[in-house]
Structures are given as C-alpha cells and as structure tokens.
Design an enzyme around this catalytic site. Sequence first.
Site, PDB file in Angstrom:
ATOM      1  N   LEU A 185       3.277   3.163  -0.978  1.00 29.83           N
ATOM      2  CA  LEU A 185       3.682   4.422  -1.233  1.00 29.83           C
ATOM      3  C   LEU A 185       3.725   4.676  -2.707  1.00 29.83           C
ATOM      4  CD1 LEU A 185       6.855   4.367   1.285  1.00 29.83           C
ATOM      5  CD2 LEU A 185       4.541   4.799   1.561  1.00 29.83           C
ATOM      6  N   GLY A 187       3.065  -0.343   1.307  1.00 24.74           N
ATOM      7  CA  GLY A 187       2.808   0.649   2.277  1.00 24.74           C
ATOM      8  C   GLY A 187       1.153   0.476   2.689  1.00 24.74           C
ATOM      9  N   ASN A 246       5.715  -6.405  -1.039  1.00 24.44           N
ATOM     10  CA  ASN A 246       6.138  -6.748  -2.171  1.00 24.44           C
ATOM     11  C   ASN A 246       7.483  -5.814  -2.435  1.00 24.44           C
ATOM     12  OD1 ASN A 246       4.800  -4.433  -2.742  1.00 24.44           O
ATOM     13  ND2 ASN A 246       4.810  -4.711  -4.842  1.00 24.44           N
ATOM     14  N   GLU A 247       7.491  -4.514  -1.513  1.00 21.07           N
ATOM     15  CA  GLU A 247       8.640  -3.739  -1.628  1.00 21.07           C
ATOM     16  C   GLU A 247       9.922  -4.328  -1.721  1.00 21.07           C
ATOM     17  OE1 GLU A 247       6.724  -3.696   0.900  1.00 21.07           O
ATOM     18  OE2 GLU A 247       7.512  -2.713   2.416  1.00 21.07           O
TER      19      GLU A 247
HETATM   20  C1  LIG Z   1      10.069   5.551  10.362  1.00 17.08           C
HETATM   21  C2  LIG Z   1       9.047   5.511   9.270  1.00 17.08           C
HETATM   22  C3  LIG Z   1       9.497   4.810   7.979  1.00 17.08           C
HETATM   23  C4  LIG Z   1       8.497   4.136   7.637  1.00 17.08           C
HETATM   24  C5  LIG Z   1       8.724   3.044   6.542  1.00 17.08           C
HETATM   25  C6  LIG Z   1       7.580   2.214   6.097  1.00 17.08           C
HETATM   26  C7  LIG Z   1       8.141   1.412   4.930  1.00 17.08           C
HETATM   27  C8  LIG Z   1       7.121   1.095   4.042  1.00 17.08           C
HETATM   28  C9  LIG Z   1       7.753   0.529   2.754  1.00 17.08           C
HETATM   29  C10 LIG Z   1       6.573   0.756   1.647  1.00 17.08           C
HETATM   30  C11 LIG Z   1       7.218   0.580   0.453  1.00 17.08           C
HETATM   31  C12 LIG Z   1       6.123   1.057  -0.659  1.00 17.08           C
HETATM   32  O1  LIG Z   1       4.878   1.118  -0.351  1.00 17.08           O
HETATM   33  S1  LIG Z   1       6.808   0.804  -1.965  1.00 17.08           S
HETATM   34  C13 LIG Z   1       5.566   0.857  -2.927  1.00 17.08           C
HETATM   35  C14 LIG Z   1       5.177  -0.549  -3.599  1.00 17.08           C
HETATM   36  N1  LIG Z   1       4.015  -0.649  -4.232  1.00 17.08           N
HETATM   37  C15 LIG Z   1       3.974  -1.379  -5.419  1.00 17.08           C
HETATM   38  O2  LIG Z   1       4.987  -1.714  -5.790  1.00 17.08           O
HETATM   39  C16 LIG Z   1       2.596  -1.419  -6.053  1.00 17.08           C
HETATM   40  C17 LIG Z   1       2.615  -2.226  -7.440  1.00 17.08           C
HETATM   41  N2  LIG Z   1       1.397  -2.012  -7.889  1.00 17.08           N
HETATM   42  C18 LIG Z   1       0.563  -3.036  -7.903  1.00 17.08           C
HETATM   43  O3  LIG Z   1       1.037  -4.164  -7.485  1.00 17.08           O
HETATM   44  C19 LIG Z   1      -0.719  -2.790  -8.757  1.00 17.08           C
HETATM   45  O4  LIG Z   1      -0.757  -1.729  -9.566  1.00 17.08           O
HETATM   46  C20 LIG Z   1      -1.948  -3.049  -7.982  1.00 17.08           C
HETATM   47  C21 LIG Z   1      -1.983  -2.004  -6.812  1.00 17.08           C
HETATM   48  C22 LIG Z   1      -2.280  -4.349  -7.603  1.00 17.08           C
HETATM   49  C23 LIG Z   1      -3.036  -2.645  -9.091  1.00 17.08           C
HETATM   50  O5  LIG Z   1      -2.841  -3.293 -10.209  1.00 17.08           O
HETATM   51  P1  LIG Z   1      -3.687  -2.936 -11.446  1.00 17.08           P
HETATM   52  O6  LIG Z   1      -3.693  -3.881 -12.501  1.00 17.08           O
HETATM   53  O7  LIG Z   1      -5.389  -2.873 -10.872  1.00 17.08           O
HETATM   54  O8  LIG Z   1      -3.370  -1.600 -11.938  1.00 17.08           O
HETATM   55  P2  LIG Z   1      -2.048  -1.051 -12.602  1.00 17.08           P
HETATM   56  O9  LIG Z   1      -2.352  -1.163 -14.000  1.00 17.08           O
HETATM   57  O10 LIG Z   1      -0.930  -2.072 -12.147  1.00 17.08           O
HETATM   58  O11 LIG Z   1      -1.681   0.325 -12.057  1.00 17.08           O
HETATM   59  C24 LIG Z   1      -2.530   1.551 -12.525  1.00 17.08           C
HETATM   60  C25 LIG Z   1      -1.856   2.763 -12.425  1.00 17.08           C
HETATM   61  O12 LIG Z   1      -1.364   3.018 -11.352  1.00 17.08           O
HETATM   62  C26 LIG Z   1       0.274   2.865 -11.184  1.00 17.08           C
HETATM   63  N3  LIG Z   1       0.636   2.672 -10.046  1.00 17.08           N
HETATM   64  C27 LIG Z   1       0.554   1.315  -9.379  1.00 17.08           C
HETATM   65  N4  LIG Z   1       1.127   1.393  -8.129  1.00 17.08           N
HETATM   66  C28 LIG Z   1       1.746   2.514  -7.798  1.00 17.08           C
HETATM   67  C29 LIG Z   1       2.239   3.274  -6.871  1.00 17.08           C
HETATM   68  N5  LIG Z   1       2.695   2.386  -5.911  1.00 17.08           N
HETATM   69  N6  LIG Z   1       2.902   4.590  -6.999  1.00 17.08           N
HETATM   70  C30 LIG Z   1       2.487   4.886  -8.261  1.00 17.08           C
HETATM   71  N7  LIG Z   1       1.704   4.554  -8.933  1.00 17.08           N
HETATM   72  C31 LIG Z   1       1.560   3.236  -8.788  1.00 17.08           C
HETATM   73  C32 LIG Z   1       0.586   2.081 -12.383  1.00 17.08           C
HETATM   74  O13 LIG Z   1       2.017   2.748 -12.685  1.00 17.08           O
HETATM   75  C33 LIG Z   1      -0.366   2.463 -13.401  1.00 17.08           C
HETATM   76  O14 LIG Z   1      -0.242   3.734 -13.789  1.00 17.08           O
HETATM   77  P3  LIG Z   1      -0.578   4.019 -15.333  1.00 17.08           P
HETATM   78  O15 LIG Z   1       0.384   2.964 -16.278  1.00 17.08           O
HETATM   79  O16 LIG Z   1      -0.088   5.210 -15.650  1.00 17.08           O
HETATM   80  O17 LIG Z   1      -1.868   3.905 -15.668  1.00 17.08           O
END
Ligand SMILES: CCCCCCCCC/C=C/C(=O)SCCNC(=O)CCNC(=O)[C@H](O)C(C)(C)COP(=O)(O)OP(=O)(O)OC[C@H]1O[C@@H](n2cnc3c(N)ncnc32)[C@H](O)[C@@H]1OP(=O)(O)O
Length: 259
Positions: free
Chosen positions: A114, A159, A183-184
């Site tokens: 997400l 997500g 990881n969330e």
């Molecule tokens: C009933 C129904 C109910 C339904 C209920 C369902 C429940 C579902 C619950 C789900 C919850 C979620 O998903 S919560 C979201 C959790 N996701 C995360 O924490 C993702 C974390 N991100 C990562 O691990 C990493 O970014 C990864 C994806 C591996 C990529 O690594 P990289 O080194 O290649 O790239 P990075 O340098 O880290 O990231 C590149 C850029 O993208 C951005 N970025 C990374 N992840 C982002 C994200 N999720 N959202 C926005 N922006 C993000 C970073 O800030 C950087 O921005 P700039 O600095 O500007 O370049």
Amino acid sequence: MAAVLRKLIQGRLPALAGVLCRRSGNEGHLFLNSSGSTLMQPRCGYSSPTESVIVEMDKATGVALLKLNIPPVNSLSLPLLTELAIVLDKLEMDKHCRGLILTSAVPNIFSAGLNLFDMMDKPNEHYSEFWRAVQEIWIKLYGSSLANIAAINGSSPAGGCLLALCSDYRIMANNPHFTIGLNETRLGIVAPFWYDILQWRVHHPPPCLHLFVMALVFRLHVHHPSAMTKVTRAYSTELKISVSYVKQPINWRSHEIYK
Ligand SMILES: CCCCCCCCC/C=C/C(=O)SCCNC(=O)CCNC(=O)[C@H](O)C(C)(C)COP(=O)(O)OP(=O)(O)OC[C@H]1O[C@@H](n2cnc3c(N)ncnc32)[C@H](O)[C@@H]1OP(=O)(O)O
C-alpha cells in the site's frame, strides 16, 4: 468454492496452463528468469488510461498478462487500485478471457504494498475511499471467476504480498534479493485474520496442486504431451479437491489454525 469449481469445469485452469506450457522457446511462453523479468509475446494489448496497468491479451489462449507499471515501486495508491479494479472488471466481462497472470513492469519490484502516503495526512473521506479500494481489489482478485496466477518478479512486501495471496497460484523468481512477507506489522498495521488464513493455505497446499502446477511449469506438456494428459486424468479427483481448496470461503471459526 463454487467459483473455483466453475473455473475447473469451464477448463480455465488448464487454459492458463496451456499458456505456460504450450510452446517451446520464448514465443508465447511465460516464465520468470533469475532477474525476475517475464517473457511473453503478446498477440494484442490494451492499457488502462494512464498505463499504470499494462494488459497484454493473448487472444489465442484467452490469457491476459497484467503488468503493474508505476515506478519506482508499484506502490498501491488509490489511482492504481482504481485502475486495476477497472481492468479486472473489463477482463471479467470479456467472454474471450479465461485467465490472467499478474506481474510487474518495474524491474526488481512486484509491488511495495500500500502507498504509505495514502495512509497519512489525509482527510477521513480519503481513508474511507482508499480502504474501500483496497478491499475491492482483494474481493475482485480472490473472487474472480478467471484463473489467475501471480508471477512475482521482484520484491513484494505487505500489500504486495496480499496481491499474491489473492491469486490461485504464485510463482516467484528465484533471486535472493527479492523479499516477500508482512513487514507492515513493524509500522503498527495489523493484518486482518483472513490474511493469516491465506498464508496458512499457501504454506500447506495439497500435494496434488503442486504436482499439477510443477508439471506444467516444467513443460511436461511440451516434451510429453500424452504424459500431461495422463497426469490430469489420473489425478482428476485430487485436482478438483486441490483447486476447490484454493479459494474456500474464509471462516476463521472453522479454520484449522484457530481450532
Ligand atoms: C477489509 C479490507 C482490508 C484490507 C487490509 C489489507 C491489509 C494489508 C496491509 C498492508 C499494508 C501495507 O502494504 S503498508 C506498506 C508497507 N510497505 C512497505 O513498508 C514498503 C517498504 N519498501 C520497501 O521495502 C522497499 O522500498 C522496496 C519495495 C523493497 C524497494 O526497495 P528499493 O531499495 O528498490 O527502493 P527504495 O529506495 O526503498 O524506494 C524507492 C522509492 O519508493 C518509495 N516507496 C517505497 N515503498 C513505498 C510505499 N509502500 N509507498 C510509497 N512509497 C514507497 C521510497 O520512499 C522511495 O522514494 P524516494 O525516496 O522518493 O525515491
């Protein structure tokens, strides 16, 4: 369960298998290489209005390849979720479409989950709309009448993992740099109970389902077409049970892990 049985009866899962296995070489054949890129020759295609979801439809097989295309990380923002929902609706209504493969056009990332910026500093109306869109994607993918496979060609946290769990089957590129999981919880976001159940099912698939899909992936069909038919026939009962297991209605009270 009814939906999955319907897929089986309508031959949708074997149709998807056909795309995975029908041809040798790269032509019309989808697989994941070690860098996680998917290879498939499309017959024709269309995209969502902003091209955030690229759709390549193989008319011969009726299988659509959907590529998420929002660099840098395919985060599931409200616009992306909305477009994905529109594409899924279109495919569901397309009577020539029998299955879909969900993958990414962004190198090394399937989806970062997400969009974090959709979950902060926004008015309450936005949160309602956003979470409704998340829920809608889950329902559309999990409840789809199309056979669907997630071709996970990059990291897929949170997500992104949910997207994969909604599919009938998942194939992930073999690359130690690609991660997947929830990881969330570190951010204080509590995954709903059914997420748990989905994961449990993925970790405890009926052996026959693996056998069937692996047979397809290793192109048994290409090298030994009659063997593939034999496998399908010999395990037809088990296969029906396996496939019906993939998308049971979720009832946590009766689920094994909550007993
Ligand atoms: C009933 C129904 C109910 C339904 C209920 C369902 C429940 C579902 C619950 C789900 C919850 C979620 O998903 S919560 C979201 C959790 N996701 C995360 O924490 C993702 C974390 N991100 C990562 O691990 C990493 O970014 C990864 C994806 C591996 C990529 O690594 P990289 O080194 O290649 O790239 P990075 O340098 O880290 O990231 C590149 C850029 O993208 C951005 N970025 C990374 N992840 C982002 C994200 N999720 N959202 C926005 N922006 C993000 C970073 O800030 C950087 O921005 P700039 O600095 O500007 O370049």
